[in-house]
Design an enzyme around this catalytic site. Structure first.
Site, PDB file in Angstrom:
ATOM      1  CD  GLU A 296      -3.043  -0.829   0.173  1.00 35.01           C
ATOM      2  OE1 GLU A 296      -3.172   0.317  -0.299  1.00 35.01           O
ATOM      3  OE2 GLU A 296      -3.751  -1.797  -0.191  1.00 35.01           O
ATOM      4  CB  SER A 297       2.364   2.967  -2.601  1.00 33.53           C
ATOM      5  OG  SER A 297       1.402   3.402  -3.551  1.00 33.53           O
TER       6      SER A 297
ATOM      7  CB  THR B 278       9.774   4.796   0.609  1.00 32.81           C
ATOM      8  OG1 THR B 278       9.613   6.209   0.557  1.00 32.81           O
ATOM      9  CG2 THR B 278       9.332   4.318   2.001  1.00 32.81           C
ATOM     10  CG  ASP B 279      12.446   9.509   0.063  1.00 31.70           C
ATOM     11  OD1 ASP B 279      11.266   9.114   0.216  1.00 31.70           O
ATOM     12  OD2 ASP B 279      12.734  10.525  -0.601  1.00 31.70           O
ATOM     13  CD  GLU B 280       6.802   9.177   2.091  1.00 30.08           C
ATOM     14  OE1 GLU B 280       6.065   9.029   3.066  1.00 30.08           O
ATOM     15  OE2 GLU B 280       6.407   9.590   0.983  1.00 30.08           O
TER      16      GLU B 280
ATOM     17  CE1 TYR C  11       4.300   3.409   1.485  1.00 29.73           C
ATOM     18  CE2 TYR C  11       5.387   5.536   1.769  1.00 29.73           C
ATOM     19  CZ  TYR C  11       5.282   4.316   1.121  1.00 29.73           C
ATOM     20  OH  TYR C  11       6.179   3.993   0.122  1.00 29.73           O
TER      21      TYR C  11
ATOM     22  CG  ASN D 183       8.181  11.891  -3.780  1.00 37.16           C
ATOM     23  OD1 ASN D 183       8.846  11.902  -2.759  1.00 37.16           O
ATOM     24  ND2 ASN D 183       6.866  12.057  -3.798  1.00 37.16           N
TER      25      ASN D 183
ATOM     26  CE  LYS E  71       0.509   7.145  -4.348  1.00 35.55           C
ATOM     27  NZ  LYS E  71       1.364   6.074  -4.783  1.00 35.55           N
ATOM     28  CG  LEU E  72       1.519  16.969  -6.454  1.00 35.97           C
ATOM     29  CD1 LEU E  72       0.338  17.729  -5.872  1.00 35.97           C
ATOM     30  CD2 LEU E  72       2.830  17.569  -5.951  1.00 35.97           C
TER      31      LEU E  72
ATOM     32  CG  ASP F 162      -0.003  20.762   5.464  1.00 36.94           C
ATOM     33  OD1 ASP F 162       0.190  20.011   4.483  1.00 36.94           O
ATOM     34  OD2 ASP F 162       0.926  21.338   6.070  1.00 36.94           O
TER      35      ASP F 162
ATOM     36  CG  HIS G 169       2.711  17.541   4.383  1.00 35.65           C
ATOM     37  ND1 HIS G 169       2.070  18.465   3.600  1.00 35.65           N
ATOM     38  CD2 HIS G 169       3.472  16.807   3.526  1.00 35.65           C
ATOM     39  CE1 HIS G 169       2.406  18.286   2.343  1.00 35.65           C
ATOM     40  NE2 HIS G 169       3.270  17.290   2.275  1.00 35.65           N
TER      41      HIS G 169
HETATM   42  P1  NAD Z   1       1.516   1.222  -6.358  1.00 37.57           P
HETATM   43  O1  NAD Z   1       0.546   1.520  -5.274  1.00 37.57           O
HETATM   44  O2  NAD Z   1       1.392   1.907  -7.659  1.00 37.57           O
HETATM   45  O3  NAD Z   1       1.510  -0.349  -6.654  1.00 37.57           O
HETATM   46  C1  NAD Z   1       1.469  -1.313  -5.635  1.00 37.57           C
HETATM   47  C2  NAD Z   1       1.107  -2.650  -6.267  1.00 37.57           C
HETATM   48  O4  NAD Z   1       1.097  -3.629  -5.227  1.00 37.57           O
HETATM   49  C3  NAD Z   1      -0.270  -2.671  -6.925  1.00 37.57           C
HETATM   50  O5  NAD Z   1      -0.198  -3.297  -8.192  1.00 37.57           O
HETATM   51  C4  NAD Z   1      -1.116  -3.490  -5.958  1.00 37.57           C
HETATM   52  O6  NAD Z   1      -2.166  -4.196  -6.593  1.00 37.57           O
HETATM   53  C5  NAD Z   1      -0.084  -4.426  -5.346  1.00 37.57           C
HETATM   54  N1  NAD Z   1      -0.486  -4.892  -4.018  1.00 37.57           N
HETATM   55  C6  NAD Z   1      -0.949  -4.128  -2.997  1.00 37.57           C
HETATM   56  N2  NAD Z   1      -1.247  -4.914  -1.939  1.00 37.57           N
HETATM   57  C7  NAD Z   1      -0.954  -6.196  -2.304  1.00 37.57           C
HETATM   58  C8  NAD Z   1      -1.050  -7.448  -1.639  1.00 37.57           C
HETATM   59  N3  NAD Z   1      -1.541  -7.543  -0.396  1.00 37.57           N
HETATM   60  N4  NAD Z   1      -0.643  -8.559  -2.291  1.00 37.57           N
HETATM   61  C9  NAD Z   1      -0.172  -8.463  -3.578  1.00 37.57           C
HETATM   62  N5  NAD Z   1      -0.093  -7.315  -4.253  1.00 37.57           N
HETATM   63  C10 NAD Z   1      -0.471  -6.174  -3.630  1.00 37.57           C
HETATM   64  O7  NAD Z   1       2.955   1.463  -5.721  1.00 37.57           O
HETATM   65  P2  NAD Z   1       4.263   2.077  -6.390  1.00 37.57           P
HETATM   66  O8  NAD Z   1       4.194   3.539  -6.301  1.00 37.57           O
HETATM   67  O9  NAD Z   1       4.499   1.406  -7.684  1.00 37.57           O
HETATM   68  O10 NAD Z   1       5.352   1.587  -5.333  1.00 37.57           O
HETATM   69  C11 NAD Z   1       5.943   0.292  -5.437  1.00 37.57           C
HETATM   70  C12 NAD Z   1       6.898   0.090  -4.287  1.00 37.57           C
HETATM   71  O11 NAD Z   1       7.915   1.081  -4.323  1.00 37.57           O
HETATM   72  C13 NAD Z   1       6.249   0.206  -2.911  1.00 37.57           C
HETATM   73  O12 NAD Z   1       6.830  -0.744  -2.073  1.00 37.57           O
HETATM   74  C14 NAD Z   1       6.592   1.614  -2.448  1.00 37.57           C
HETATM   75  O13 NAD Z   1       6.662   1.676  -1.052  1.00 37.57           O
HETATM   76  C15 NAD Z   1       7.953   1.793  -3.089  1.00 37.57           C
HETATM   77  N6  NAD Z   1       8.309   3.199  -3.420  1.00 37.57           N
HETATM   78  C16 NAD Z   1       7.453   3.986  -4.134  1.00 37.57           C
HETATM   79  C17 NAD Z   1       7.846   5.269  -4.497  1.00 37.57           C
HETATM   80  C18 NAD Z   1       6.960   6.172  -5.303  1.00 37.57           C
HETATM   81  O14 NAD Z   1       7.302   7.347  -5.510  1.00 37.57           O
HETATM   82  N7  NAD Z   1       5.829   5.714  -5.818  1.00 37.57           N
HETATM   83  C19 NAD Z   1       9.117   5.733  -4.113  1.00 37.57           C
HETATM   84  C20 NAD Z   1       9.952   4.889  -3.374  1.00 37.57           C
HETATM   85  C21 NAD Z   1       9.549   3.619  -3.044  1.00 37.57           C
HETATM   86  O1  DAU Z   2       9.205   9.681  -1.169  1.00 36.79           O
HETATM   87  C1  DAU Z   2       8.758   8.481  -1.727  1.00 36.79           C
HETATM   88  C2  DAU Z   2       7.277   8.366  -1.579  1.00 36.79           C
HETATM   89  O2  DAU Z   2       6.691   9.244  -2.544  1.00 36.79           O
HETATM   90  C3  DAU Z   2       6.762   6.951  -1.776  1.00 36.79           C
HETATM   91  O3  DAU Z   2       7.291   6.122  -0.789  1.00 36.79           O
HETATM   92  C4  DAU Z   2       5.233   6.918  -1.745  1.00 36.79           C
HETATM   93  O4  DAU Z   2       4.773   5.610  -2.024  1.00 36.79           O
HETATM   94  C5  DAU Z   2       4.705   7.871  -2.799  1.00 36.79           C
HETATM   95  O5  DAU Z   2       3.299   7.906  -2.757  1.00 36.79           O
HETATM   96  C6  DAU Z   2       5.284   9.265  -2.587  1.00 36.79           C
HETATM   97  O6  DAU Z   2       4.771   9.844  -1.362  1.00 36.79           O
HETATM   98  P1  DAU Z   2       4.342  11.384  -1.260  1.00 36.79           P
HETATM   99  O7  DAU Z   2       3.399  11.538  -0.142  1.00 36.79           O
HETATM  100  O8  DAU Z   2       5.544  12.258  -1.288  1.00 36.79           O
HETATM  101  O9  DAU Z   2       3.583  11.529  -2.710  1.00 36.79           O
HETATM  102  P2  DAU Z   2       2.234  12.309  -3.093  1.00 36.79           P
HETATM  103  O10 DAU Z   2       2.191  12.355  -4.577  1.00 36.79           O
HETATM  104  O11 DAU Z   2       1.070  11.788  -2.360  1.00 36.79           O
HETATM  105  O12 DAU Z   2       2.535  13.778  -2.573  1.00 36.79           O
HETATM  106  C7  DAU Z   2       3.633  14.538  -3.042  1.00 36.79           C
HETATM  107  C8  DAU Z   2       3.622  15.866  -2.313  1.00 36.79           C
HETATM  108  O13 DAU Z   2       2.490  16.613  -2.748  1.00 36.79           O
HETATM  109  C9  DAU Z   2       3.474  15.737  -0.812  1.00 36.79           C
HETATM  110  O14 DAU Z   2       4.207  16.774  -0.180  1.00 36.79           O
HETATM  111  C10 DAU Z   2       1.979  15.948  -0.559  1.00 36.79           C
HETATM  112  C11 DAU Z   2       1.587  16.890  -1.669  1.00 36.79           C
HETATM  113  N1  DAU Z   2       0.227  16.746  -2.202  1.00 36.79           N
HETATM  114  C12 DAU Z   2      -0.213  15.509  -2.550  1.00 36.79           C
HETATM  115  C13 DAU Z   2      -1.484  15.332  -3.065  1.00 36.79           C
HETATM  116  C14 DAU Z   2      -1.993  13.952  -3.417  1.00 36.79           C
HETATM  117  C15 DAU Z   2      -0.567  17.873  -2.396  1.00 36.79           C
HETATM  118  O15 DAU Z   2      -0.147  19.012  -2.112  1.00 36.79           O
HETATM  119  N2  DAU Z   2      -1.830  17.696  -2.916  1.00 36.79           N
HETATM  120  C16 DAU Z   2      -2.318  16.464  -3.245  1.00 36.79           C
HETATM  121  O16 DAU Z   2      -3.489  16.380  -3.694  1.00 36.79           O
END
Ligand code: NAD
Ligand code: DAU
Length: 352
Positions: free
Chosen positions: A85-86, A135-137, A160, A189, A199-200, A290, A294
Site C-alpha cells: 500500500e503506497s 522508500t526515503d520516507e 505508511y 518520489n 498522487k500529486l 495540510d 506532513h
Molecule cells: P503502487 O501503489 O502503484 O503499486 C502497488 C502494487 O502492489 C499494486 O499493483 C497493488 O495491486 C499491489 N499490491 C498491494 N497490496 C498487495 C497485496 N496484499 N498482495 C499483492 N499485491 C499487492 O505502488 P508504487 O508507487 O508502484 O510503489 C511500489 C513500491 O515502491 C512500494 O513498495 C513503495 O513503497 C515503493 N516506493 C514507491 C515510491 C513512489 O514514488 N511511488 C518511491 C519509493 C519507493
Molecule cells: O518519497 C517516496 C514516496 O513518494 C513513496 O514512498 C510513496 O509511495 C509515494 O506515494 C510518494 O509519497 P508522497 O506523499 O511524497 O507523494 P504524493 O504524490 O502523495 O505527494 C507529493 C507531495 O504533494 C506531498 O508533499 C503531498 C503533496 N500533495 C499531494 C497530493 C496527493 C498535495 O499538495 N496535494 C495532493 O493532492
C-alpha cells in the site's frame, strides 16, 4: 538467476521493473504476483503480457499459506518485492491495511524464501536474492539543509512510512538472524507513465486537462526529490545484479522541488500542450488543508549507488515532466478507465 518473483508488478513502479526485466533478460522467467488492488492495473503491462518469459499470478501476499505454496511450486531463485500500500493519505485513514500488506505481507515473503532456500547464518548465499524496494520516507523529514544517507537513522512519521520502516527492519533482521541474502533500496518520489492519478503529479495532470482545481496541501512549500520512474527501474536492475548481500542503497534524483513549483511548471508545460494562454492553468491552483504529519523535505544522497555501482539519473526533471505529460495526453483511455473505475471491473473479473 533463472526464475524471479516480482511482487506488485501491476502497480506503477512494478510495471516498469517487470517490463525492463522481461525485455532485457529473455533467459529469466519473470513471475508477477499482484493482488490487483485499486492500484494494480494489468493494462500497465499490455505490451509484454504475451511474452514467453512472463507470467502473471493474482494473489495476496498477506495469505501466508498461499505464498509459501507458491514458492514451493515455482521454486523462485530471487524476489524483487514492490507490492505495498503506497499512498500516504490512505495510510492516515486506513493504517491497518498498511500494516497487513507492508509488514505482514513482507514477513510472509521472507518466511517463504527462508523455507525454500534454507539459508545458514555465516554461509554466504550467492545464487539467491531477496530484494526489498523501499522508500526515503523511512528517514523522516529534513529541515532546509542536509540529505538522507544510508546511515541516517529511521524516523518515520506517517502510518505508511512506519509500515515501510517496519518491513525494512524485518528484511534486515532475516539477513542478520537467518543469513537470508537480502538487499534493500530506499528511493525518493517517482513520476512518469502509469502513475496512479491519486498522487500529486498525475492527479494535477488530470485536473488541469479537465479544468478542475489543483489541491495543494498547506502552502505548497514541502519539498520532494523527484526521479523519473524508468531511472528507478534501472537502479533496481543494477542493484539486483551487483549489490553485495545485506547492503542498502539510496536512490534519488538530486532534484528537489517545492510542490508549488512542481505544479507551476506542470501548468506551464500543459498550457503549451493544450494551446492555452500562459498562466491559464495556474489559475486552478487551490490551497487546501495540510496533510496531517506532513514531512517538510526529502532529499536523497545517492553517492554510494553512483560511486559503487555506476548508476546515475538519465533525465532532467523538465524533460521528464514533459515526457510524462505527453504520455498522459496520448493515453487518455488509460486514464479514463481509471477515473471511471472500468479498469478494475475488467481485470478483476478476468482473474476471479
Ligand atoms: P503502487 O501503489 O502503484 O503499486 C502497488 C502494487 O502492489 C499494486 O499493483 C497493488 O495491486 C499491489 N499490491 C498491494 N497490496 C498487495 C497485496 N496484499 N498482495 C499483492 N499485491 C499487492 O505502488 P508504487 O508507487 O508502484 O510503489 C511500489 C513500491 O515502491 C512500494 O513498495 C513503495 O513503497 C515503493 N516506493 C514507491 C515510491 C513512489 O514514488 N511511488 C518511491 C519509493 C519507493
Ligand atoms: O518519497 C517516496 C514516496 O513518494 C513513496 O514512498 C510513496 O509511495 C509515494 O506515494 C510518494 O509519497 P508522497 O506523499 O511524497 O507523494 P504524493 O504524490 O502523495 O505527494 C507529493 C507531495 O504533494 C506531498 O508533499 C503531498 C503533496 N500533495 C499531494 C497530493 C496527493 C498535495 O499538495 N496535494 C495532493 O493532492
Amino acid at each position: 538467476m533463472k526464475k524471479i518473483l516480482i511482487t506488485g508488478g501491476a502497480g506503477f513502479i512494478g510495471s516498469h521493473v517487470v517490463r525492463l526485466f522481461v525485455n532485457k533478460y529473455p533467459d529469466y522467467t519473470i513471475v508477477n504476483l499482484d493482488k490487483l488492488t485499486y492500484a494494480g492495473n494489468l493494462a500497465n503491462l499490455k505490451d509484454i503480457e504475451q511474452k514467453a518469459n512472463y507470467k502473471f499470478v493474482k494473489g495476496d501476499i498477506v495469505d501466508a499459506v498461499f505464498i509459501n505454496d507458491l514458492f514451493q511450486t515455482e521454486q523462485f531463485d530471487a524476489v524483487i518485492h514492490l507490492a505495498a500500500e503506497s499512498h500516504v493519505d490512505r495510510s492516515i485513514t486506513n493504517p491497518l491495511d498498511f500494516v497487513m500488506t507492508n509488514v505482514i505481507g513482507t514477513v510472509n515473503l521472507l518466511n517463504a524464501a527462508k523455507n525454500l532456500w534454507k539459508p545458514e547464518l555465516g554461509k554466504e548465499m550467492t545464487d539467491k536474492r531477496f530484494y526489498h524496494v523501499s522508500t526515503d520516507e523511512v528517514y523522516g523529514t529534513l529541515n532546509e539543509t542536509g540529505m538522507f544517507t544510508e546511515e541516517t537513522a529511521y524516523d518515520p512519521h506517517s502510518p505508511y512510512s512506519a509500515s515501510k520502516a517496519s518491513s525494512d527492519h524485518f528484511v534486515r533482521a532475516y539477513g542478520d538472524t537467518y543469513g537470508l541474502p537480502i538487499v534493500i533500496s530506499n528511493c525518493s518520489n517517482n513520476y512518469g507513465p502509469f502513475h496512479f492519478p491519486e498522487k500529486l503529479i498525475p492527479l494535477c495532470i488530470n485536473n488541469i486537462k479537465n479544468n478542475k482545481p489543483l489541491p495543494i496541501y498547506g502552502k505548497g512549500e514541502n519539498i520532494r526529490d523527484w526521479l523519473f520512474v524508468e531511472d528507478h527501474a534501472r537502479a533496481i536492475d543494477v542493484i539486483f545484479h551487483s549489490a553485495k548481500n545485506s547492503s542498502t542503497y539510496n536512490v534519488g534524483g538530486h532534484n528537489e522541488w517545492t510542490n508549488i513549483d512542481v505544479i507551476r511548471l506542470l501548468c506551464k508545460i500543459m498550457d503549451g500542450k493544450l494551446g492555452r494562454e500562459e498562466g491559464e492553468s495556474a489559475k486552478l491552483i487551490t490551497f487546501v488543508k495540510d496533510r496531517a504529519g506532513h514531512d517538510l523535505r526529502y532529499a536523497i544522497d545517492s553517492t554510494k549507488l553512483q560511486n559503487e555501482l555506476g548508476w546515475k539519473p538519465s533525465l532532467q526533471f523538465e524533460e521528464g515532466l514533459e515526457r510524462t505529460v505527453d504520455w498522459f495526453l496520448e493515453n487518455e483511455e488509460w486514464l479514463e478507465n481509471i477515473t471511471s473505475g472500468a479498469y478494475q471491473e475488467y481485470y478483476q473479473h478476468q482473474y476471479l
